[in-house]
Design a protein around this motif. Sequence first.
Motif, PDB file in Angstrom:
ATOM      1  N   LEU A  69       0.842  -1.191   0.000  1.00  0.00           N
ATOM      2  CA  LEU A  69       0.000   0.000   0.000  1.00  0.00           C
ATOM      3  C   LEU A  69       0.880   1.246   0.000  1.00  0.00           C
ATOM      4  N   VAL A  70       0.513   2.219  -0.826  1.00  0.00           N
ATOM      5  CA  VAL A  70       1.297   3.449  -0.954  1.00  0.00           C
ATOM      6  C   VAL A  70       0.360   4.651  -0.906  1.00  0.00           C
ATOM      7  N   LEU A  71       0.954   5.800  -0.638  1.00  0.00           N
ATOM      8  CA  LEU A  71       0.206   7.055  -0.678  1.00  0.00           C
ATOM      9  C   LEU A  71       0.334   7.652  -2.073  1.00  0.00           C
ATOM     10  N   VAL A  72      -0.763   8.158  -2.594  1.00  0.00           N
ATOM     11  CA  VAL A  72      -0.759   8.815  -3.913  1.00  0.00           C
ATOM     12  C   VAL A  72      -1.216  10.252  -3.719  1.00  0.00           C
ATOM     13  N   ALA A  73      -0.463  11.186  -4.323  1.00  0.00           N
ATOM     14  CA  ALA A  73      -0.757  12.608  -4.145  1.00  0.00           C
ATOM     15  C   ALA A  73      -0.506  13.364  -5.437  1.00  0.00           C
ATOM     16  N   ALA A  74      -1.100  14.541  -5.536  1.00  0.00           N
ATOM     17  CA  ALA A  74      -0.801  15.444  -6.655  1.00  0.00           C
ATOM     18  C   ALA A  74       0.625  15.981  -6.477  1.00  0.00           C
ATOM     19  N   PRO A  75       1.304  16.358  -7.576  1.00  0.00           N
ATOM     20  CA  PRO A  75       2.715  16.781  -7.493  1.00  0.00           C
ATOM     21  C   PRO A  75       2.980  17.941  -6.544  1.00  0.00           C
ATOM     22  N   ALA A  85      -5.799  13.681  -8.692  1.00  0.00           N
ATOM     23  CA  ALA A  85      -5.225  14.549  -9.721  1.00  0.00           C
ATOM     24  C   ALA A  85      -5.909  15.911  -9.733  1.00  0.00           C
ATOM     25  N   ALA A  86      -7.185  15.944  -9.360  1.00  0.00           N
ATOM     26  CA  ALA A  86      -7.927  17.206  -9.299  1.00  0.00           C
ATOM     27  C   ALA A  86      -7.687  17.953  -7.990  1.00  0.00           C
ATOM     28  N   LYS A  87      -6.784  17.412  -7.149  1.00  0.00           N
ATOM     29  CA  LYS A  87      -6.359  18.044  -5.898  1.00  0.00           C
ATOM     30  C   LYS A  87      -7.478  18.111  -4.856  1.00  0.00           C
ATOM     31  N   GLY A  96      -7.860  15.635  -2.707  1.00  0.00           N
ATOM     32  CA  GLY A  96      -7.259  15.047  -1.528  1.00  0.00           C
ATOM     33  C   GLY A  96      -6.197  14.046  -1.921  1.00  0.00           C
ATOM     34  N   ILE A  97      -5.699  13.294  -0.928  1.00  0.00           N
ATOM     35  CA  ILE A  97      -4.720  12.239  -1.175  1.00  0.00           C
ATOM     36  C   ILE A  97      -5.396  10.895  -0.944  1.00  0.00           C
ATOM     37  N   GLY A  98      -4.728   9.799  -1.334  1.00  0.00           N
ATOM     38  CA  GLY A  98      -5.345   8.494  -1.163  1.00  0.00           C
ATOM     39  C   GLY A  98      -4.333   7.387  -0.998  1.00  0.00           C
ATOM     40  N   VAL A  99      -4.751   6.291  -0.381  1.00  0.00           N
ATOM     41  CA  VAL A  99      -3.916   5.107  -0.213  1.00  0.00           C
ATOM     42  C   VAL A  99      -4.412   4.027  -1.161  1.00  0.00           C
ATOM     43  N   LEU A 100      -3.495   3.508  -1.992  1.00  0.00           N
ATOM     44  CA  LEU A 100      -3.845   2.507  -2.998  1.00  0.00           C
ATOM     45  C   LEU A 100      -2.782   1.415  -3.031  1.00  0.00           C
ATOM     46  N   PRO A 101      -3.114   0.246  -3.591  1.00  0.00           N
ATOM     47  CA  PRO A 101      -2.083  -0.761  -3.858  1.00  0.00           C
ATOM     48  C   PRO A 101      -1.073  -0.206  -4.858  1.00  0.00           C
ATOM     49  N   GLN A 102       0.196  -0.533  -4.664  1.00  0.00           N
ATOM     50  CA  GLN A 102       1.241   0.037  -5.517  1.00  0.00           C
ATOM     51  C   GLN A 102       1.057  -0.325  -6.982  1.00  0.00           C
ATOM     52  N   SER A 103       0.605  -1.567  -7.256  1.00  0.00           N
ATOM     53  CA  SER A 103       0.417  -1.969  -8.645  1.00  0.00           C
ATOM     54  C   SER A 103      -0.632  -1.109  -9.334  1.00  0.00           C
ATOM     55  N   VAL A 104      -1.662  -0.712  -8.594  1.00  0.00           N
ATOM     56  CA  VAL A 104      -2.711   0.155  -9.135  1.00  0.00           C
ATOM     57  C   VAL A 104      -2.183   1.575  -9.296  1.00  0.00           C
ATOM     58  N   ALA A 105      -1.507   2.066  -8.263  1.00  0.00           N
ATOM     59  CA  ALA A 105      -0.990   3.431  -8.282  1.00  0.00           C
ATOM     60  C   ALA A 105      -0.012   3.637  -9.427  1.00  0.00           C
ATOM     61  N   ALA A 106       0.833   2.639  -9.687  1.00  0.00           N
ATOM     62  CA  ALA A 106       1.842   2.777 -10.745  1.00  0.00           C
ATOM     63  C   ALA A 106       1.192   2.959 -12.106  1.00  0.00           C
ATOM     64  N   ARG A 107       0.060   2.288 -12.332  1.00  0.00           N
ATOM     65  CA  ARG A 107      -0.604   2.388 -13.628  1.00  0.00           C
ATOM     66  C   ARG A 107      -1.200   3.764 -13.857  1.00  0.00           C
ATOM     67  N   TYR A 108      -1.812   4.335 -12.822  1.00  0.00           N
ATOM     68  CA  TYR A 108      -2.472   5.623 -12.994  1.00  0.00           C
ATOM     69  C   TYR A 108      -1.539   6.812 -12.787  1.00  0.00           C
ATOM     70  N   ALA A 109      -0.472   6.613 -12.023  1.00  0.00           N
ATOM     71  CA  ALA A 109       0.420   7.741 -11.715  1.00  0.00           C
ATOM     72  C   ALA A 109       1.033   8.323 -12.975  1.00  0.00           C
ATOM     73  N   GLN A 110       1.454   7.472 -13.887  1.00  0.00           N
ATOM     74  CA  GLN A 110       2.104   7.965 -15.097  1.00  0.00           C
ATOM     75  C   GLN A 110       1.141   8.722 -15.990  1.00  0.00           C
ATOM     76  N   MET A 161      -1.726  10.145 -15.205  1.00  0.00           N
ATOM     77  CA  MET A 161      -2.382  11.289 -14.566  1.00  0.00           C
ATOM     78  C   MET A 161      -1.417  12.245 -13.888  1.00  0.00           C
ATOM     79  N   GLY A 162      -0.120  11.954 -13.995  1.00  0.00           N
ATOM     80  CA  GLY A 162       0.863  12.858 -13.410  1.00  0.00           C
ATOM     81  C   GLY A 162       0.832  12.891 -11.895  1.00  0.00           C
ATOM     82  N   LEU A 163       0.665  11.738 -11.271  1.00  0.00           N
ATOM     83  CA  LEU A 163       0.581  11.653  -9.813  1.00  0.00           C
ATOM     84  C   LEU A 163       1.909  11.208  -9.220  1.00  0.00           C
TER      85      LEU A 163
END
Length: 303
Positions: A167-173, A234-236, A238-252, A254-256
Amino acid sequence: MLFDLTDLRLFIYIAELKSLTRAAERMHLSLAAASNRVKEMESRFGVRLLYRENKGVQLSPAGETLLVHAQQFMQQVERMKSEMQQYNNGIKGHIRIFANTTAVTEFMPEVLGEFLARHPHVNVAMEERLNQDIVRAVQEGTADIGIVAGMNQVPGLEFLNFSTDHLVLVAAPDHPLAAAGSTSFASTLEYEHIGLHEGSTLQHFLTRIVAESGQQLKLRIQVRSFEAMCRMIAAKVGIGVLPQSVAARYAQSMGLVIVQLTEPWAARERSVVVQKLGTLPQYARELVDFICTRAGKAETEAQ
């Protein structure tokens, strides 16, 4: 024998219609025959099931209990008939799966797509459930296969670990935590979070973690999918906790930014749960193998 299916159907109709006469008509029985069936059940159980009144009939406390079991029993009978009917339609096997949120939404669609293409005569029913409900369903035989994360061994069940769910934290840049590289989950609680719906395994897990710490989670909004979570992040919102495999797919796309969580619980073992692997039908054992090999490989590639 205490009863047969006709007895149970009759009793359910009596409870619904509050009338022995109308229930007998619906069952195409004479009133005398219906009354005798009820009396025989009362005699065999040794308790009164009905109170006969001028305006109809009322169930006794024992009758209320019998009604609950009768309804459950008849539901199982109808389910059995439905599943057996599928064999006449070319279906040769049926597998029931209860799985957590990540499994249902992320890797199981691809796993099942490949598996079902190779097994056209197998039918699969999959439901999203909480971890403890998944384990209970496998114990009770309601589910053939369970998929959980972060669960310990349970007596009487077999757990087959196939990957680790980080599990990882995902945030806007431009979020204050985006440059941290790693952070504790406790440090994120001063900020507003995006969460999944209440019925999700991940949200239930995080809610429990926060409750045990005596703090509060500032949930700004709850959504139905990981993609919706990432769009909100991405719309700022808030932040969220997601599985890393999921976060890696959307981070690129959506610029997260992905920030590692330092708590030991952030690494959770994913497991397939069964009563006993060797007693499952061959096609079900093959599906377990598909899950362990395909899902584990997919997560490794994603990371």
